[in-house]
Design a protein around this motif. Structure first.
Motif, PDB file in Angstrom:
ATOM      1  N   LEU A 248       1.100  -1.146  -0.056  1.00 46.67           N
ATOM      2  CA  LEU A 248       0.126  -0.066  -0.319  1.00 46.67           C
ATOM      3  C   LEU A 248       0.771   1.215   0.068  1.00 46.67           C
ATOM      4  N   LEU A 249       2.136   1.263   0.716  1.00 44.53           N
ATOM      5  CA  LEU A 249       2.850   2.444   0.806  1.00 44.53           C
ATOM      6  C   LEU A 249       3.389   2.669  -0.752  1.00 44.53           C
ATOM      7  N   PHE A 250       3.961   1.336  -1.353  1.00 46.43           N
ATOM      8  CA  PHE A 250       4.376   1.394  -2.713  1.00 46.43           C
ATOM      9  C   PHE A 250       3.462   2.021  -3.849  1.00 46.43           C
ATOM     10  N   VAL A 251       2.240   1.648  -3.631  1.00 43.00           N
ATOM     11  CA  VAL A 251       1.200   2.239  -4.281  1.00 43.00           C
ATOM     12  C   VAL A 251       0.939   3.562  -4.267  1.00 43.00           C
ATOM     13  N   THR A 252       0.902   3.941  -3.051  1.00 42.18           N
ATOM     14  CA  THR A 252       0.878   5.587  -2.815  1.00 42.18           C
ATOM     15  C   THR A 252       2.007   6.424  -3.320  1.00 42.18           C
ATOM     16  N   LEU A 253       3.346   5.540  -3.160  1.00 40.34           N
ATOM     17  CA  LEU A 253       4.433   6.606  -3.720  1.00 40.34           C
ATOM     18  C   LEU A 253       4.177   6.561  -5.106  1.00 40.34           C
TER      19      LEU A 253
ATOM     20  N   PHE B 213       1.506   6.374  -7.169  1.00 41.31           N
ATOM     21  CA  PHE B 213       0.451   7.687  -7.355  1.00 41.31           C
ATOM     22  C   PHE B 213       1.269   8.820  -7.264  1.00 41.31           C
ATOM     23  N   ARG B 214       1.912   9.119  -6.365  1.00 44.90           N
ATOM     24  CA  ARG B 214       2.530  10.408  -6.215  1.00 44.90           C
ATOM     25  C   ARG B 214       3.274  10.824  -7.478  1.00 44.90           C
TER      26      ARG B 214
ATOM     27  N   ARG C  70       3.448  13.555 -12.628  1.00 39.30           N
ATOM     28  CA  ARG C  70       3.782  13.614 -14.170  1.00 39.30           C
ATOM     29  C   ARG C  70       2.645  14.271 -14.683  1.00 39.30           C
ATOM     30  N   GLN C  71       1.360  13.971 -14.539  1.00 44.74           N
ATOM     31  CA  GLN C  71       0.163  14.600 -14.900  1.00 44.74           C
ATOM     32  C   GLN C  71       0.185  15.987 -14.867  1.00 44.74           C
ATOM     33  N   THR C  72       0.449  16.561 -13.438  1.00 49.05           N
ATOM     34  CA  THR C  72       0.423  18.076 -13.146  1.00 49.05           C
ATOM     35  C   THR C  72       1.593  18.841 -14.037  1.00 49.05           C
TER      36      THR C  72
END
Length: 128
Positions: free
Chosen positions: A14-19, A21-22, A27-29
């Protein structure tokens, strides 16, 4: 059957997925598809994510092997909690602006300690 390692693997995942998404959100921004585009925030997020990818799988493998060898629950939880604390502290310390050096450094110390102690415990279980 192993029951303790999956608990820690789940939290680390879950930490890995959170990182992950960050990195994606930055990238999108910043509208950067590949590479970093010299965006220092994106570079930092990529390194935080990569550091987790570099250390967590190996540490979890060692924890799982130790559990398969019949190590005590208290030792497995101690090592799992050490890994969790290390990974969360490092991600927070490196990912903050400005960096929180104390958290970054001590997160790596905890991660290295977990890997070293779990390695020795695996060796001892294998030998004796």
């Amino acid at each position: 059957m192993i029951a303790i390692t999956p608990f820690y693997a789940g939290i680390i995942a879950l930490l890995f997925v959170t990182l992950s998404f960050r990195v994606i959100f930055r990238r999108q921004t910043a509208k950067i598809s590949v590479g970093t585009g010299a965006d220092s925030d994106l570079e930092k997020r990529i390194r935080v994510h990569a550091n987790c990818a570099e250390y967590a799988p190996f540490a979890l493998l060692l924890l799982g092997l130790l559990e398969l060898q019949g190590a005590s629950a208290w030792l497995l939880h101690l090592m799992g909690l050490t890994l969790l604390a290390g990974r969360f502290m490092h991600a927070y310390g490196l990912g903050s602006t400005p960096q929180v050096i104390f958290a970054r450094k001590n997160g790596m110390v905890l991660t290295f300690a977990m890997i070293a102690l779990t390695s020795v415990a695996n060796l001892l279980c294998a030998i004796f």
